[in-house]
Design a protein around this motif. Sequence first.
Motif, PDB file in Angstrom:
ATOM      1  N   ARG A   1      -7.955  12.012  24.390  1.00 10.70           N
ATOM      2  CA  ARG A   1      -9.656  12.455  23.789  1.00 10.70           C
ATOM      3  C   ARG A   1      -9.681  14.625  24.463  1.00 10.70           C
ATOM      4  O   ARG A   1      -9.023  14.858  25.438  1.00 10.70           O
ATOM      5  CB  ARG A   1      -9.891  11.446  24.923  1.00 10.70           C
ATOM      6  N   GLY A   2     -10.684  14.546  24.014  1.00 10.39           N
ATOM      7  CA  GLY A   2     -10.922  16.245  24.060  1.00 10.39           C
ATOM      8  C   GLY A   2     -12.063  15.456  25.117  1.00 10.39           C
ATOM      9  O   GLY A   2     -12.356  14.945  25.141  1.00 10.39           O
ATOM     10  N   GLY A   3     -12.355  17.010  25.732  1.00 11.15           N
ATOM     11  CA  GLY A   3     -12.903  17.176  27.088  1.00 11.15           C
ATOM     12  C   GLY A   3     -12.315  16.758  28.104  1.00 11.15           C
ATOM     13  O   GLY A   3     -11.833  17.159  28.272  1.00 11.15           O
ATOM     14  N   PHE A   4     -13.518  17.200  29.119  1.00 13.91           N
ATOM     15  CA  PHE A   4     -12.573  16.801  30.550  1.00 13.91           C
ATOM     16  C   PHE A   4     -12.064  15.692  31.478  1.00 13.91           C
ATOM     17  O   PHE A   4     -11.127  15.439  31.663  1.00 13.91           O
ATOM     18  CB  PHE A   4     -14.086  16.891  32.199  1.00 13.91           C
ATOM     19  N   PHE A   5     -12.904  14.353  30.585  1.00 16.98           N
ATOM     20  CA  PHE A   5     -12.277  12.861  30.603  1.00 16.98           C
ATOM     21  C   PHE A   5     -11.071  12.641  29.896  1.00 16.98           C
ATOM     22  O   PHE A   5     -11.791  12.968  28.638  1.00 16.98           O
ATOM     23  CB  PHE A   5     -13.190  12.153  30.965  1.00 16.98           C
TER      24      PHE A   5
END
Length: 275
Positions: free
Chosen positions: A120-124
Amino acid sequence: MKRFKNILASVDTRLNNHPALQWATALAEHNGAKLNIVDVLPEFPWHVRVAMRNHDQVRAALLAEKQVRLAELAAPIREKGIDVSTKTNSGQSSVELIREVMRDGHDLVVRVSKGPNSRRGGFFGNTSFRLLRKSPCPVWIVKPDIPPRFERILGAVDPAHDDEEHAALNADIIELSRSIAKSEAGEFSIIHAWTMFGEQMLRSRMHADEFADLENTARQGIEQSLDRLLSAHDLSIRDEHVHLVRGEPAYAVPEFVETHGIDLLVMGTVSRSGL
């Protein structure tokens, strides 16, 4: 900050570093809380189950290996006098962790923001994002490269809603942020990011001075709402550590976090959406 009594630490025993467990242990020690260390083994995909006739035995062996590793992680924690237990589950991580919370009445889940193999992309990562949306108790997400301590703690509140649920959430955010800052001997601050509904549409259809008057009125209303919220906690909008910023929260809050070197952001949602 002695508000947590039954903490769940989500770990992946395949890894060597467990920052979520480090923080969960520190919280359990400080709060005098019980600690449950949980690892979840994902279900084998259907094509693996079809191709591997003994997949049940393999899964049982993997679960046993995880339980041994959990016991190794728990041993030094137990020596500190902390009441610690371990458990391995099988299934979708977020679902199994939420079930564990509901079964055992945990009041906090601690987990890393994203695993090294996350797609998954992003921080989370997917599990952290689902926990934040669906967990019945607070979720503490830590970065894999967490600092040794939190020096700057920021609570993000929304005084625009004054119903009981939002009021209780705002109160929790303020008090939790302040208590963490106190326990960490850190700097505590509060932020609210605000915008005007339909701003672009209104700006294009109003004279500049009319829009400026409307904007000023809107800001005054927000200031009054924020001041009412803060006054219940012996705070004021005039305090230097209270920040009212202009902009969409999804952009303004992360920008503030970046520019002010915030180590921990405390925030919440009533509707489980809009993170």
